[in-house]
Design an enzyme around this catalytic site. Structure first.
Site, PDB file in Angstrom:
ATOM      1  N   TYR A  69      -9.169  -2.798 -25.001  1.00 36.63           N
ATOM      2  CA  TYR A  69      -7.908  -2.557 -24.299  1.00 36.63           C
ATOM      3  C   TYR A  69      -6.764  -3.070 -25.168  1.00 36.63           C
ATOM      4  O   TYR A  69      -6.864  -4.166 -25.743  1.00 36.63           O
ATOM      5  CB  TYR A  69      -7.899  -3.294 -22.944  1.00 36.63           C
TER       6      TYR A  69
ATOM      7  N   GLU B  22       0.184   1.753 -23.623  1.00 30.82           N
ATOM      8  CA  GLU B  22      -1.137   1.193 -23.308  1.00 30.82           C
ATOM      9  C   GLU B  22      -2.243   2.132 -23.765  1.00 30.82           C
ATOM     10  O   GLU B  22      -2.152   3.339 -23.550  1.00 30.82           O
ATOM     11  CB  GLU B  22      -1.240   0.964 -21.794  1.00 30.82           C
TER      12      GLU B  22
END
Ligand code: GDP
Ligand code: MN
Length: 381
Positions: free
Chosen positions: A101, A189
């Site tokens: 992530y 993101e």
């Protein structure tokens, strides 16, 4: 403005962030054609502005054209958390060794940018934050210093990414930071950022929120807005007319000068037992053009049953506003009655100008609360 995944990936590409080759499709046939072009296996992905598409059945792998056809047919029209899928992204499927992530966003209390990096990607980061907060390596970045490769390297070490992913990940993170800063994002993101069995690091997903305050220096953002099926038609119309407008779900249309007064107007309408149909701040320039534009936008909203014009004259003079209202009412045929509260600089002159025009369609009230009550009563009649 939130971008769709495919737009986010286009945005990433400008900053050299690697993604898988693919294309968009609005029909099953187009999806199969894109799959043929990308090369099997492919992954077929719902384009909706909401997370958790994978869990909702909006992300499917297809080994051949038949499977691509089947999945595309199932995903198009699917309802994911209230968002109906109208467009697909089809890309060559990647083999995944590891899912990470990575994101950049603003840390307002600390007045810095905040990078978040985790070796535990693929799942929702909120979940990781609860179950295993130590697995997220935070990096506060002073916007003046920026992010250099060396800092990115130590950050990647701290996040404990697999050794063979570290150098590529550091390079990619610096690029993602450039995308976030120079690309004027509120959020950039990647979840998951993957390591393939062949040792390549690239982005499998893209979640980008653009900071619309910067839209004046990004004419290229127009295409993102044009592609947006979710946009409120009222807000689109207001934007074209240069108004500061937000659509809401009530039946009392609101026009006020100044954002503070517009917000107070929402409150007072609620206090009077009604619900505002919108927020609209006409700012300082309450002339006939602005007033006509504001009335047109509100008039185009079929939910509106009454319009509350709440003006407090300061630098803006109420007699000018009154002239604007009279002229605008001559130009726009309104579906709803207008209740006005006019106060402040030159209010007496303004009310005098309007006196001859008052009717059961154009009503003046002495106070904000009286006007709100009257507008709410008309909206409920
Ligand atoms: P989200 O659920 O909306 O965040 O959609 P993602 O794009 O993140 O996809 C969800 C999950 O689908 C990912 O975490 C992966 O596990 C899986 N996935 C997506 N693309 C691929 C791919 O190319 N290959 C494989 N094997 N899995 C994929
Ligand atoms: Mn994702």
């Amino acid at each position: 403005m939130d971008l769709y995944e495919y737009q986010g990936k286009q945005y990433f590409a400008r900053f050299g962030i690697p993604t898988s080759p693919g294309g968009v499709a609005d029909t099953v046939d187009e999806a199969v054609a894109q799959a043929d072009a990308a090369g099997y296996p492919v992954v077929i992905k719902a384009q909706v502005k909401v997370g958790g598409r994978g869990k909702a059945g909006g992300v499917k792998l297809a080994a051949d054209a038949d499977e691509a056809r089947l999945h595309a047919g199932n995903i198009l029209g699917l309802d994911i958390k209230g968002h109906v899928v109208r467009r697909l992204w089809v890309e060559h499927a990647s083999d995944i060794a590891k899912e990470y992530y990575a994101s950049f966003t603003l840390d307002r209390p600390n007045k810095t940018h905040l990078g978040m990096l985790s070796a535990e990607g693929g799942v929702e980061i909120e979940e990781v934050a609860v179950t295993n907060p130590d697995a997220i390596a935070m990096l506060h970045i002073n916007p003046i210093d920026g992010l250099d490769e060396e800092t990115a390297r130590s950050w990647v070490d701290r996040a404990d990414l697999d050794p063979e992913a570290r150098a590529q990940a550091a390079t990619l993170l610096v690029r993602l930071y450039h995308c976030y800063v120079e690309g004027d994002c509120d959020l950039a993101e990647i979840n998951p950022l993957i390591l393939t069995p062949e040792g390549k690091v690239h982005a499998l997903d893209a979640k980008v929120t653009l900071d619309e305050n910067a839209s004046y220096r990004h004419p290229e953002w127009e295409e993102f807005a044009a592609d947006d099926a979710d946009v409120d038609v009222r807000e689109k119309m207001a934007k074209e007319k240069g108004l500061n407008y937000i659509g809401l779900s009530g039946s009392v249309g609101i026009i006020a000068n100044g954002a503070g007064l517009a917000m107070s107007t929402l409150d007072v309408v609620t206090q009077a037992g009604g619900e505002a149909a919108n927020f609209l701040d006409i700012g300082g320039g309450a002339n006939a053009d602005v007033m006509a534009a504001a009335l047109e936008v509100i008039n185009a909203d079929p939910a509106v049953r009454a319009i509350f014009v709440n003006i407090f004259g300061g630098i803006t003079r109420v007699d000018e506003v009154a002239k604007g209202i009279i002229e605008a009412m001559g130009r726009v045929k309104l579906n709803s009655p207008v209740v006005m509260r006019l106060d402040g600089t030159n209010a007496v002159e303004g009310r005098k100008l309007l006196a001859d025009h008052l009717s059961d369609r154009l009503i003046a009230e002495p106070t904000m609360l009286d006007a709100a009550r009257h507008a709410v009563a008309l909206a409920k009649a």
